[in-house]
Design an enzyme around this catalytic site. Structure first.
Site, mmCIF file in Angstrom:
data_model
loop_
_atom_site.group_PDB
_atom_site.id
_atom_site.type_symbol
_atom_site.label_atom_id
_atom_site.label_comp_id
_atom_site.label_asym_id
_atom_site.label_seq_id
_atom_site.Cartn_x
_atom_site.Cartn_y
_atom_site.Cartn_z
ATOM 1 N N ASN A 1 0.844 -1.190 0.000
ATOM 2 C CA ASN A 1 0.000 0.000 0.000
ATOM 3 C C ASN A 1 0.883 1.245 0.000
ATOM 4 O O ASN A 1 1.942 1.286 0.618
ATOM 5 C CB ASN A 1 -0.999 0.006 1.167
ATOM 6 C CG ASN A 1 -0.362 -0.111 2.540
ATOM 7 O OD1 ASN A 1 0.657 -0.762 2.711
ATOM 8 N ND2 ASN A 1 -0.981 0.510 3.529
ATOM 9 N N GLU A 41 0.289 5.222 0.613
ATOM 10 C CA GLU A 41 -0.641 6.268 1.025
ATOM 11 C C GLU A 41 -0.211 7.626 0.489
ATOM 12 O O GLU A 41 0.888 7.790 -0.058
ATOM 13 C CB GLU A 41 -0.733 6.309 2.556
ATOM 14 C CG GLU A 41 -1.346 5.040 3.121
ATOM 15 C CD GLU A 41 -1.535 5.075 4.626
ATOM 16 O OE1 GLU A 41 -2.232 4.188 5.142
ATOM 17 O OE2 GLU A 41 -0.983 5.980 5.288
ATOM 18 N N CYS A 52 -4.049 0.587 -2.639
ATOM 19 C CA CYS A 52 -3.895 -0.596 -1.792
ATOM 20 C C CYS A 52 -2.829 -1.526 -2.379
ATOM 21 O O CYS A 52 -2.527 -1.492 -3.575
ATOM 22 C CB CYS A 52 -5.199 -1.369 -1.719
ATOM 23 S SG CYS A 52 -6.583 -0.451 -1.030
ATOM 24 N N GLU A 85 -3.039 -4.722 -2.911
ATOM 25 C CA GLU A 85 -3.593 -5.671 -3.878
ATOM 26 C C GLU A 85 -3.652 -5.055 -5.268
ATOM 27 O O GLU A 85 -3.224 -5.654 -6.250
ATOM 28 C CB GLU A 85 -5.017 -6.096 -3.457
ATOM 29 C CG GLU A 85 -5.093 -6.782 -2.117
ATOM 30 C CD GLU A 85 -5.361 -5.823 -0.957
ATOM 31 O OE1 GLU A 85 -4.778 -4.706 -0.930
ATOM 32 O OE2 GLU A 85 -6.145 -6.202 -0.067
ATOM 33 N N CYS A 90 -10.349 -4.727 0.500
ATOM 34 C CA CYS A 90 -11.448 -3.767 0.462
ATOM 35 C C CYS A 90 -12.271 -4.019 -0.801
ATOM 36 O O CYS A 90 -11.859 -4.760 -1.696
ATOM 37 C CB CYS A 90 -10.916 -2.333 0.504
ATOM 38 S SG CYS A 90 -10.232 -1.743 -1.063
ATOM 39 N N CYS A 92 -10.648 -3.157 -4.183
ATOM 40 C CA CYS A 92 -9.715 -4.201 -4.624
ATOM 41 C C CYS A 92 -10.464 -5.444 -5.087
ATOM 42 O O CYS A 92 -10.060 -6.096 -6.058
ATOM 43 C CB CYS A 92 -8.743 -4.561 -3.504
ATOM 44 S SG CYS A 92 -7.493 -3.272 -3.255
HETATM 45 ZN ZN LIG Z 1 -8.058 -2.280 -1.299
#
Ligand SMILES: [Zn+2]
Length: 127
Positions: free
Chosen positions: A37, A39, A48, A50, A83, A86
């Site tokens: 990830n 940010e 993210c 993934e 999430c 993703c």
């Molecule tokens: Zn995600």
């Protein structure tokens, strides 16, 4: 795979949440492609792990149908599901029986099929 995911967690850029995530895409031709990830101070610009791993694989030339499984680890104590943003991207590139494998730093493992975590996907048939 656990050791690779733990090492990869160290590459995450998560100064705001402190929640590090690592992901490794396994391709059908036997390659393992990492993502973490990343940010941003503008939170919505965050990506993210993934999606980072999947889009890296696409950048390397992999296509829909070339993806076998995805492994995911988080820095928290419990395993975490991808999430829904993703999951949408996972549905785009992985087969329905591909596996999402959640791994913990202490050896815990949970496995789910794409069809289990995305039972009613929005896909090309909806367009
Ligand atoms: Zn995600």
């Amino acid at each position: 795979m656990k050791d690779e995911l733990i090492k990869l967690l160290g590459n995450a850029y998560a100064p705001y949440s402190k929640f590090h995530v690592s992901a490794i895409v396994e391709t059908k031709d036997g390659k393992f492609i990492p993502g973490v990830n990343v940010e941003n101070a503008s939170y919505g610009a965050t990506i993210c792990a993934e999606r980072n791993a999947i889009t890296t694989a696409v950048s390397m030339g992999y296509k829909k149908g070339d993806f076998k499984n995805i492994y995911i680890m988080v820095s928290g104590e419990k395993l975490s599901m991808p999430c829904f943003m993703c999951r949408q991207v996972i549905v785009e590139f992985f087969d329905k029986d591909s596996e999402i494998i959640l791994m913990g730093k202490n050896g815990e493992v949970d496995r789910y099929k794409v069809s289990e975590i995305c039972p009613y996907p929005f896909d090309e048939t909806d367009l």
